[in-house]
Motif scaffolding. Structure first.
Motif, mmCIF file in Angstrom:
data_model
loop_
_atom_site.group_PDB
_atom_site.id
_atom_site.type_symbol
_atom_site.label_atom_id
_atom_site.label_comp_id
_atom_site.label_asym_id
_atom_site.label_seq_id
_atom_site.Cartn_x
_atom_site.Cartn_y
_atom_site.Cartn_z
ATOM 1 N N MET A 161 0.772 -1.128 -0.052
ATOM 2 C CA MET A 161 -0.154 0.026 -0.001
ATOM 3 C C MET A 161 0.896 1.408 0.084
ATOM 4 S SD MET A 161 -3.175 1.022 2.857
ATOM 5 C CE MET A 161 -3.579 -0.466 2.671
ATOM 6 N N THR A 162 0.412 2.338 -0.849
ATOM 7 C CA THR A 162 1.513 3.544 -0.880
ATOM 8 C C THR A 162 1.350 4.243 0.447
ATOM 9 O OG1 THR A 162 -0.592 4.750 -1.747
ATOM 10 C CG2 THR A 162 0.837 3.506 -3.350
ATOM 11 N N THR A 163 2.336 4.971 0.611
ATOM 12 C CA THR A 163 2.519 5.604 2.022
ATOM 13 C C THR A 163 1.098 6.411 2.224
ATOM 14 O OG1 THR A 163 4.043 7.519 1.022
ATOM 15 C CG2 THR A 163 4.723 5.459 2.315
ATOM 16 N N LEU A 164 0.641 7.362 1.182
ATOM 17 C CA LEU A 164 -0.314 8.388 1.355
ATOM 18 C C LEU A 164 -1.690 7.635 1.457
ATOM 19 C CD1 LEU A 164 -1.446 11.205 1.217
ATOM 20 C CD2 LEU A 164 -1.531 11.005 -1.514
ATOM 21 N N LYS A 165 -1.932 6.307 0.665
ATOM 22 C CA LYS A 165 -2.971 5.628 0.741
ATOM 23 C C LYS A 165 -3.163 5.200 2.369
ATOM 24 C CE LYS A 165 -5.815 1.807 -1.173
ATOM 25 N NZ LYS A 165 -5.712 0.950 -2.088
ATOM 26 N N SER A 166 -1.900 4.601 2.797
ATOM 27 C CA SER A 166 -1.891 4.228 4.193
ATOM 28 C C SER A 166 -2.032 5.003 5.216
ATOM 29 C CB SER A 166 -0.434 3.366 4.583
ATOM 30 O OG SER A 166 0.559 4.262 4.563
ATOM 31 N N LYS A 167 -1.702 6.360 5.085
ATOM 32 C CA LYS A 167 -1.919 7.470 5.915
ATOM 33 C C LYS A 167 -3.458 7.831 5.884
ATOM 34 C CE LYS A 167 -0.765 12.410 6.786
ATOM 35 N NZ LYS A 167 -1.247 12.425 8.012
ATOM 36 N N LEU A 168 -4.061 7.911 4.891
ATOM 37 C CA LEU A 168 -5.539 7.940 4.643
ATOM 38 C C LEU A 168 -6.168 6.917 5.533
ATOM 39 C CD1 LEU A 168 -6.243 8.800 1.075
ATOM 40 C CD2 LEU A 168 -6.443 10.384 2.847
ATOM 41 N N HIS A 169 -5.822 5.585 5.528
ATOM 42 C CA HIS A 169 -6.441 4.495 6.279
ATOM 43 C C HIS A 169 -6.542 4.934 7.513
ATOM 44 C CE1 HIS A 169 -8.188 1.744 3.367
ATOM 45 N NE2 HIS A 169 -7.109 1.737 2.736
ATOM 46 N N ASP A 170 -5.106 5.208 8.027
ATOM 47 C CA ASP A 170 -4.782 5.389 9.381
ATOM 48 C C ASP A 170 -5.501 6.539 9.863
ATOM 49 O OD1 ASP A 170 -2.776 3.259 9.455
ATOM 50 O OD2 ASP A 170 -1.238 4.750 9.144
ATOM 51 N N ASP A 171 -5.887 7.748 9.160
ATOM 52 C CA ASP A 171 -6.463 8.618 9.626
ATOM 53 C C ASP A 171 -8.033 8.436 9.677
ATOM 54 O OD1 ASP A 171 -3.918 10.282 9.766
ATOM 55 O OD2 ASP A 171 -4.426 11.504 7.924
ATOM 56 N N LEU A 172 -8.362 7.938 8.894
ATOM 57 C CA LEU A 172 -9.913 7.148 8.996
ATOM 58 C C LEU A 172 -10.053 6.227 10.186
ATOM 59 C CD1 LEU A 172 -12.666 6.744 7.740
ATOM 60 C CD2 LEU A 172 -11.718 4.519 6.672
ATOM 61 N N THR A 173 -9.284 5.561 10.532
ATOM 62 C CA THR A 173 -9.215 4.978 11.881
ATOM 63 C C THR A 173 -9.317 5.902 12.969
ATOM 64 O OG1 THR A 173 -8.005 2.986 11.067
ATOM 65 C CG2 THR A 173 -8.313 2.914 13.356
ATOM 66 N N HIS A 174 -8.595 6.679 13.138
ATOM 67 C CA HIS A 174 -8.546 7.708 14.026
ATOM 68 C C HIS A 174 -9.765 8.550 14.203
ATOM 69 C CE1 HIS A 174 -4.338 6.770 15.281
ATOM 70 N NE2 HIS A 174 -3.779 6.917 14.174
ATOM 71 N N ALA A 175 -10.371 9.008 12.967
ATOM 72 C CA ALA A 175 -11.282 9.732 12.993
ATOM 73 C C ALA A 175 -12.736 8.841 13.570
ATOM 74 C CB ALA A 175 -11.655 10.330 11.557
ATOM 75 N N ILE A 176 -12.639 7.634 13.004
ATOM 76 C CA ILE A 176 -13.732 6.756 13.566
ATOM 77 C C ILE A 176 -13.826 6.774 15.026
ATOM 78 C CG2 ILE A 176 -14.672 4.560 13.446
ATOM 79 C CD1 ILE A 176 -13.861 4.401 10.693
ATOM 80 N N VAL A 193 -9.403 -0.259 -9.619
ATOM 81 C CA VAL A 193 -10.013 -1.290 -10.433
ATOM 82 C C VAL A 193 -10.547 -0.948 -11.833
ATOM 83 C CG1 VAL A 193 -10.766 -2.772 -8.433
ATOM 84 C CG2 VAL A 193 -12.323 -1.106 -9.368
ATOM 85 N N ALA A 194 -10.471 0.332 -12.121
ATOM 86 C CA ALA A 194 -10.846 0.756 -13.250
ATOM 87 C C ALA A 194 -9.849 0.255 -14.397
ATOM 88 C CB ALA A 194 -10.975 2.340 -13.493
ATOM 89 N N GLY A 195 -10.451 -0.132 -15.584
ATOM 90 C CA GLY A 195 -9.592 -0.502 -16.944
ATOM 91 C C GLY A 195 -9.774 -2.149 -16.693
ATOM 92 N N LYS A 196 -8.737 -2.528 -17.501
ATOM 93 C CA LYS A 196 -8.597 -4.039 -17.766
ATOM 94 C C LYS A 196 -8.221 -4.716 -16.670
ATOM 95 C CE LYS A 196 -8.596 -3.261 -22.542
ATOM 96 N NZ LYS A 196 -8.252 -3.760 -24.041
ATOM 97 N N THR A 197 -7.069 -4.348 -15.936
ATOM 98 C CA THR A 197 -6.829 -4.888 -14.874
ATOM 99 C C THR A 197 -6.366 -4.228 -13.519
ATOM 100 O OG1 THR A 197 -4.288 -4.428 -15.564
ATOM 101 C CG2 THR A 197 -5.031 -6.496 -16.160
ATOM 102 N N ALA A 198 -6.537 -4.812 -12.433
ATOM 103 C CA ALA A 198 -6.604 -4.079 -11.200
ATOM 104 C C ALA A 198 -5.139 -3.609 -10.906
ATOM 105 C CB ALA A 198 -7.107 -5.000 -10.209
ATOM 106 N N ARG A 199 -4.733 -2.603 -10.347
ATOM 107 C CA ARG A 199 -3.260 -2.294 -9.958
ATOM 108 C C ARG A 199 -3.506 -1.286 -8.815
ATOM 109 N NH1 ARG A 199 -2.490 3.068 -11.901
ATOM 110 N NH2 ARG A 199 -4.222 3.818 -13.123
ATOM 111 N N GLU A 200 -2.274 -1.067 -8.208
ATOM 112 C CA GLU A 200 -2.379 -0.237 -7.108
ATOM 113 C C GLU A 200 -2.021 1.231 -7.364
ATOM 114 O OE1 GLU A 200 -0.235 0.126 -2.488
ATOM 115 O OE2 GLU A 200 -0.965 -1.999 -3.423
ATOM 116 N N LEU A 201 -2.535 2.192 -7.144
ATOM 117 C CA LEU A 201 -2.015 3.563 -7.519
ATOM 118 C C LEU A 201 -0.718 3.942 -6.709
ATOM 119 C CD1 LEU A 201 -5.510 5.254 -7.403
ATOM 120 C CD2 LEU A 201 -4.339 4.349 -9.367
ATOM 121 N N SER A 202 -0.007 4.607 -7.316
ATOM 122 C CA SER A 202 1.258 5.472 -6.780
ATOM 123 C C SER A 202 0.691 6.625 -5.939
ATOM 124 C CB SER A 202 2.242 6.089 -7.761
ATOM 125 O OG SER A 202 1.751 6.927 -8.682
ATOM 126 N N ASP A 203 1.709 6.983 -4.924
ATOM 127 C CA ASP A 203 1.364 8.233 -4.405
ATOM 128 C C ASP A 203 0.890 9.407 -5.144
ATOM 129 O OD1 ASP A 203 1.667 7.493 -1.765
ATOM 130 O OD2 ASP A 203 3.641 8.109 -1.352
#
Length: 154
Positions: free
Chosen positions: A1-16, A39-49
């Motif tokens: 998981m990218t660092t920005l995406k993991s930060k969003l997840h962590d912040d979501l947990t704290h907000a909840i 998941v848009a497009g032909k193959t699923a992929r993880e986005l960069s920061d």
């Protein structure tokens, strides 16, 4: 998981845990938009920061536009909610360029394009090609285009 995406997840947990309804709902919607993009497009992929940042910027822009629409429709409470969500999203984006900084970058690009032979309003494309990589993520496209038009006209 990218660092920005993991930060969003962590912040979501704290907000909840803090029962911050505005922040948690905003982050949920943003993470959903990121997942949809993955998941848009032909193959699923993880986005960069950088790609995650573009999704956040797009979501923030949607909030600003929705706030304007609600304001025009006389729904001040909904407009205020959209603005508050936009502020939450802006905290994950790099600081936007000031008008002075943007004008200076555009002036340099106009001079560079004119040195390359581009003249008048038709030079817009050439100047935008020079400016866009320099201001990517730091200024909205509409602001950049307006600044370029103003420099080319003046």
């Amino acid at each position: 998981m990218t660092t920005l995406k993991s930060k969003l997840h962590d912040d979501l947990t704290h907000a909840i845990k803090a029962r911050d309804e505005l922040r948690s709902s905003t982050l949920r919607l943003t993470l959903a938009a990121i997942s949809k993009e993955e998941v848009a497009g032909k193959t699923a992929r993880e986005l960069s920061d950088d790609e995650v940042q573009k999704v956040i910027a797009r979501e923030a822009k949607k909030r600003r536009e929705a706030a304007e629409a609600f304001e025009q429709g006389g729904r001040a409470e909904s407009a205020e909610r959209e603005r508050a969500e936009g502020v939450v999203l802006d905290s994950y984006l790099p600081k936007q360029l000031s008008d002075e900084e943007l004008t200076a970058i555009v002036a340099d690009a106009v001079a560079e394009a004119k040195a390359g032979g581009a003249e008048g309003p038709r030079a817009m494309g050439a100047v935008m090609k020079i400016v866009n990589p320099k201001v990517a993520g730091l200024a909205e496209g509409g602001r950049v285009a307006a600044a370029v038009r103003q420099q080319l006209a003046g």
